[in-house]
Design a protein around this motif. Sequence first.
Motif, PDB file in Angstrom:
ATOM      1  N   LEU A  68       0.848  -1.247  -0.134  1.00 45.65           N
ATOM      2  CA  LEU A  68       0.106  -0.321   0.012  1.00 45.65           C
ATOM      3  C   LEU A  68       0.805   1.671  -0.214  1.00 45.65           C
ATOM      4  CD1 LEU A  68      -2.767  -1.026   2.576  1.00 45.65           C
ATOM      5  CD2 LEU A  68      -2.483  -1.471  -0.042  1.00 45.65           C
ATOM      6  N   MET A  69       2.366   1.050   0.637  1.00 50.70           N
ATOM      7  CA  MET A  69       2.503   3.249   1.032  1.00 50.70           C
ATOM      8  C   MET A  69       2.693   2.364  -0.515  1.00 50.70           C
ATOM      9  SD  MET A  69       4.743   1.594   4.571  1.00 50.70           S
ATOM     10  CE  MET A  69       5.881   3.406   4.273  1.00 50.70           C
ATOM     11  N   ILE A  70       3.679   1.846  -1.169  1.00 47.16           N
ATOM     12  CA  ILE A  70       4.980   1.817  -2.686  1.00 47.16           C
ATOM     13  C   ILE A  70       3.606   1.981  -3.696  1.00 47.16           C
ATOM     14  CG2 ILE A  70       6.162   0.685  -4.511  1.00 47.16           C
ATOM     15  CD1 ILE A  70       7.277  -1.672  -2.223  1.00 47.16           C
ATOM     16  N   THR A  71       2.594   1.724  -3.681  1.00 48.55           N
ATOM     17  CA  THR A  71       1.462   2.065  -4.502  1.00 48.55           C
ATOM     18  C   THR A  71       0.928   3.348  -4.447  1.00 48.55           C
ATOM     19  OG1 THR A  71       0.831  -0.481  -4.561  1.00 48.55           O
ATOM     20  CG2 THR A  71      -0.459   1.013  -5.217  1.00 48.55           C
ATOM     21  N   ALA A  72       0.348   3.713  -3.278  1.00 52.03           N
ATOM     22  CA  ALA A  72       0.383   4.948  -2.808  1.00 52.03           C
ATOM     23  C   ALA A  72       1.171   6.276  -3.144  1.00 52.03           C
ATOM     24  CB  ALA A  72       0.234   5.452  -0.797  1.00 52.03           C
ATOM     25  N   ILE A  73       2.677   6.004  -2.599  1.00 53.65           N
ATOM     26  CA  ILE A  73       3.971   6.561  -3.525  1.00 53.65           C
ATOM     27  C   ILE A  73       3.616   7.000  -5.406  1.00 53.65           C
ATOM     28  CG2 ILE A  73       5.966   6.782  -3.485  1.00 53.65           C
ATOM     29  CD1 ILE A  73       6.518   5.866  -0.615  1.00 53.65           C
ATOM     30  N   ALA A  74       3.809   6.093  -6.110  1.00 53.62           N
ATOM     31  CA  ALA A  74       4.175   6.406  -6.940  1.00 53.62           C
ATOM     32  C   ALA A  74       2.637   6.541  -7.731  1.00 53.62           C
ATOM     33  CB  ALA A  74       4.025   4.439  -7.558  1.00 53.62           C
ATOM     34  N   VAL A  75       1.375   7.048  -7.459  1.00 51.22           N
ATOM     35  CA  VAL A  75       0.210   7.031  -7.938  1.00 51.22           C
ATOM     36  C   VAL A  75       0.224   8.673  -7.458  1.00 51.22           C
ATOM     37  CG1 VAL A  75      -2.122   6.817  -7.591  1.00 51.22           C
ATOM     38  CG2 VAL A  75      -1.062   4.765  -8.229  1.00 51.22           C
ATOM     39  N   ALA A  76       0.345   9.143  -6.248  1.00 47.31           N
ATOM     40  CA  ALA A  76       0.207  10.442  -5.681  1.00 47.31           C
ATOM     41  C   ALA A  76       1.684  11.182  -6.330  1.00 47.31           C
ATOM     42  CB  ALA A  76       0.969  10.621  -4.419  1.00 47.31           C
ATOM     43  N   ILE A  77       2.980  10.468  -7.005  1.00 47.54           N
ATOM     44  CA  ILE A  77       4.173  11.675  -7.520  1.00 47.54           C
ATOM     45  C   ILE A  77       3.554  11.479  -9.401  1.00 47.54           C
ATOM     46  CG2 ILE A  77       5.939  11.478  -8.323  1.00 47.54           C
ATOM     47  CD1 ILE A  77       6.966  10.365  -5.860  1.00 47.54           C
ATOM     48  N   ALA A  78       2.987  10.178 -10.132  1.00 55.15           N
ATOM     49  CA  ALA A  78       2.166  10.422 -11.492  1.00 55.15           C
ATOM     50  C   ALA A  78       1.742  10.666 -11.671  1.00 55.15           C
ATOM     51  CB  ALA A  78       2.252   8.515 -11.462  1.00 55.15           C
ATOM     52  N   THR A  79       0.486  10.826 -10.939  1.00 60.18           N
ATOM     53  CA  THR A  79      -0.424  11.258 -10.905  1.00 60.18           C
ATOM     54  C   THR A  79      -1.246  12.528 -12.054  1.00 60.18           C
ATOM     55  OG1 THR A  79      -1.874   9.580 -10.195  1.00 60.18           O
ATOM     56  CG2 THR A  79      -3.077  11.493 -10.833  1.00 60.18           C
ATOM     57  N   PRO A  80      -0.229  13.708 -11.172  1.00 58.66           N
ATOM     58  CA  PRO A  80      -0.416  15.065 -11.683  1.00 58.66           C
ATOM     59  C   PRO A  80       1.034  15.399 -12.598  1.00 58.66           C
ATOM     60  CG  PRO A  80       1.064  14.536  -9.449  1.00 58.66           C
ATOM     61  CD  PRO A  80       0.585  13.477  -9.486  1.00 58.66           C
ATOM     62  N   PHE A  81       1.937  14.429 -13.000  1.00 60.80           N
ATOM     63  CA  PHE A  81       2.601  15.074 -14.335  1.00 60.80           C
ATOM     64  C   PHE A  81       1.804  14.116 -14.894  1.00 60.80           C
ATOM     65  CE2 PHE A  81       6.498  15.368 -10.033  1.00 60.80           C
ATOM     66  CZ  PHE A  81       6.836  16.081 -10.898  1.00 60.80           C
ATOM     67  N   GLY A  82       1.149  12.701 -15.419  1.00 57.81           N
ATOM     68  CA  GLY A  82       0.668  12.285 -16.598  1.00 57.81           C
ATOM     69  C   GLY A  82      -0.505  12.977 -16.910  1.00 57.81           C
ATOM     70  N   ILE A  83      -1.144  13.982 -15.810  1.00 56.88           N
ATOM     71  CA  ILE A  83      -2.481  14.204 -16.410  1.00 56.88           C
ATOM     72  C   ILE A  83      -1.778  15.456 -16.744  1.00 56.88           C
ATOM     73  CG2 ILE A  83      -4.534  15.161 -15.804  1.00 56.88           C
ATOM     74  CD1 ILE A  83      -4.904  13.096 -13.182  1.00 56.88           C
ATOM     75  N   GLY A  84      -1.129  16.616 -15.700  1.00 57.88           N
ATOM     76  CA  GLY A  84      -0.827  18.010 -16.546  1.00 57.88           C
ATOM     77  C   GLY A  84      -0.300  17.460 -17.966  1.00 57.88           C
ATOM     78  N   THR A  85       0.711  16.565 -18.365  1.00 55.05           N
ATOM     79  CA  THR A  85       1.608  15.484 -19.454  1.00 55.05           C
ATOM     80  C   THR A  85       0.160  15.767 -20.725  1.00 55.05           C
ATOM     81  OG1 THR A  85       3.363  15.247 -18.825  1.00 55.05           O
ATOM     82  CG2 THR A  85       2.708  14.847 -21.159  1.00 55.05           C
ATOM     83  N   ALA A  86      -0.689  15.192 -20.519  1.00 54.23           N
ATOM     84  CA  ALA A  86      -1.891  15.081 -21.313  1.00 54.23           C
ATOM     85  C   ALA A  86      -2.717  15.710 -21.755  1.00 54.23           C
ATOM     86  CB  ALA A  86      -2.409  13.996 -20.781  1.00 54.23           C
ATOM     87  N   PHE A  87      -3.400  16.861 -20.213  1.00 55.36           N
ATOM     88  CA  PHE A  87      -3.752  18.528 -20.442  1.00 55.36           C
ATOM     89  C   PHE A  87      -3.244  19.333 -21.562  1.00 55.36           C
ATOM     90  CE2 PHE A  87      -7.255  17.456 -17.417  1.00 55.36           C
ATOM     91  CZ  PHE A  87      -7.679  17.614 -18.162  1.00 55.36           C
ATOM     92  N   TYR A  88      -1.807  19.103 -21.353  1.00 55.36           N
ATOM     93  CA  TYR A  88      -0.721  19.721 -21.962  1.00 55.36           C
ATOM     94  C   TYR A  88      -0.325  19.224 -23.688  1.00 55.36           C
ATOM     95  CZ  TYR A  88       3.441  21.564 -24.509  1.00 55.36           C
ATOM     96  OH  TYR A  88       4.628  22.587 -24.992  1.00 55.36           O
ATOM     97  N   LEU A  89      -0.772  17.982 -24.627  1.00 51.70           N
ATOM     98  CA  LEU A  89      -0.652  18.037 -25.325  1.00 51.70           C
ATOM     99  C   LEU A  89      -1.274  17.946 -25.929  1.00 51.70           C
ATOM    100  CD1 LEU A  89       1.062  14.517 -24.577  1.00 51.70           C
ATOM    101  CD2 LEU A  89       2.260  16.226 -26.130  1.00 51.70           C
ATOM    102  N   SER A  90      -2.597  17.733 -24.459  1.00 54.39           N
ATOM    103  CA  SER A  90      -4.497  18.193 -25.815  1.00 54.39           C
ATOM    104  C   SER A  90      -4.896  19.314 -26.042  1.00 54.39           C
ATOM    105  CB  SER A  90      -5.473  17.444 -25.148  1.00 54.39           C
ATOM    106  OG  SER A  90      -5.221  15.660 -24.629  1.00 54.39           O
ATOM    107  N   GLU A  91      -4.390  20.395 -25.211  1.00 55.46           N
ATOM    108  CA  GLU A  91      -5.096  21.530 -24.688  1.00 55.46           C
ATOM    109  C   GLU A  91      -4.737  22.790 -25.520  1.00 55.46           C
ATOM    110  OE1 GLU A  91      -8.274  21.764 -24.522  1.00 55.46           O
ATOM    111  OE2 GLU A  91      -8.106  19.591 -24.760  1.00 55.46           O
ATOM    112  N   TYR A  92      -2.959  22.705 -25.174  1.00 58.11           N
ATOM    113  CA  TYR A  92      -2.164  24.000 -24.953  1.00 58.11           C
ATOM    114  C   TYR A  92      -1.185  23.766 -26.070  1.00 58.11           C
ATOM    115  CZ  TYR A  92      -3.931  25.960 -20.269  1.00 58.11           C
ATOM    116  OH  TYR A  92      -4.716  25.688 -19.372  1.00 58.11           O
ATOM    117  N   ARG A  93      -0.837  21.982 -26.648  1.00 59.15           N
ATOM    118  CA  ARG A  93       0.327  22.363 -27.497  1.00 59.15           C
ATOM    119  C   ARG A  93      -0.230  22.019 -28.825  1.00 59.15           C
ATOM    120  NH1 ARG A  93       5.442  24.164 -27.787  1.00 59.15           N
ATOM    121  NH2 ARG A  93       6.520  22.914 -30.162  1.00 59.15           N
TER     122      ARG A  93
END
Length: 278
Positions: A68-93
């Motif tokens: 649970l600790m490893i999964t929570a750390i991975a998801v908490a770190i990857a989620t904002p970067f992943g979603i932010g990159t997706a919005f950048y590619l789809s909406e801004y770039r």
Amino acid sequence: MRKTSHAGEAVARVLIWAAAVFVMALLAFIITYLLVKGLPMIDWAFLTEIPRDMGREGGISSAIVGTLMITAIAVAIATPFGIGTAFYLSEYRKAGVATRLIRFCAESLAGIPSIVYGLFGFIFFVIYLNMGWSALSGGLTLAFMILPTIIRTSEEAIRAVPGIYRDVSFSLGATKWQTIYKAVLPSALPGIANGLILSVGRCIAETAAVIYTAGSVLRMPSSIFSPTRSMAVHFYILASERISMDNAYGTAALLIILIFIINVVANAIVNGLAKKGA
């Protein structure tokens, strides 16, 4: 000619159904086999006690906490970067060389074997940054591994939002960010959540990348800087070294139950978001 085409369609339908039934039957057989072997091992002591004698005795409470600790750390770190990159590619770039390069990098990351991620995490986080074997090192490594999945699924969900939503928002005087936050994000949330579900499942089931970065100690982790053992690693060690096949089956059955619960809860949340967005 018409009879021939109808006959071909019927044969194709039968083959497709046969393939679907085979896949479902195979999945049902694997799950049933592991549950039949593992469920008798699961009791309160198995869930709450720390493994003893290399896992031959005791339970798997420390492995549950580590997972649970490893999964929570991975998801908490990857989620904002992943979603932010997706919005950048789809909406801004706009489509161009930079966009294609980012997508190429994401797709390349998705194709890297997990053992390579484990080696990278061991060299960079464990040794170079001197984090040692820890839940944090394992979580950071898994964050790199699930990042491409979150980017691609989030981007597809964002691109699937009808353009009329954006046009109406802009016509009412909304800014770009207000349009994304108020119009695009609520409609894309169910698809984004599906990507997160896939990422969580991969984190829970991952072995190679975790064993090189988080370690495989049996004691209960006291913090994210402590070495720990995930349930998948615990199952692998018990089975591969023939330490205790009974406890290995119990761990596998608990993994299946945990992933099933996460999928049920997450799907209920996704359906709720979809209804709310509609």
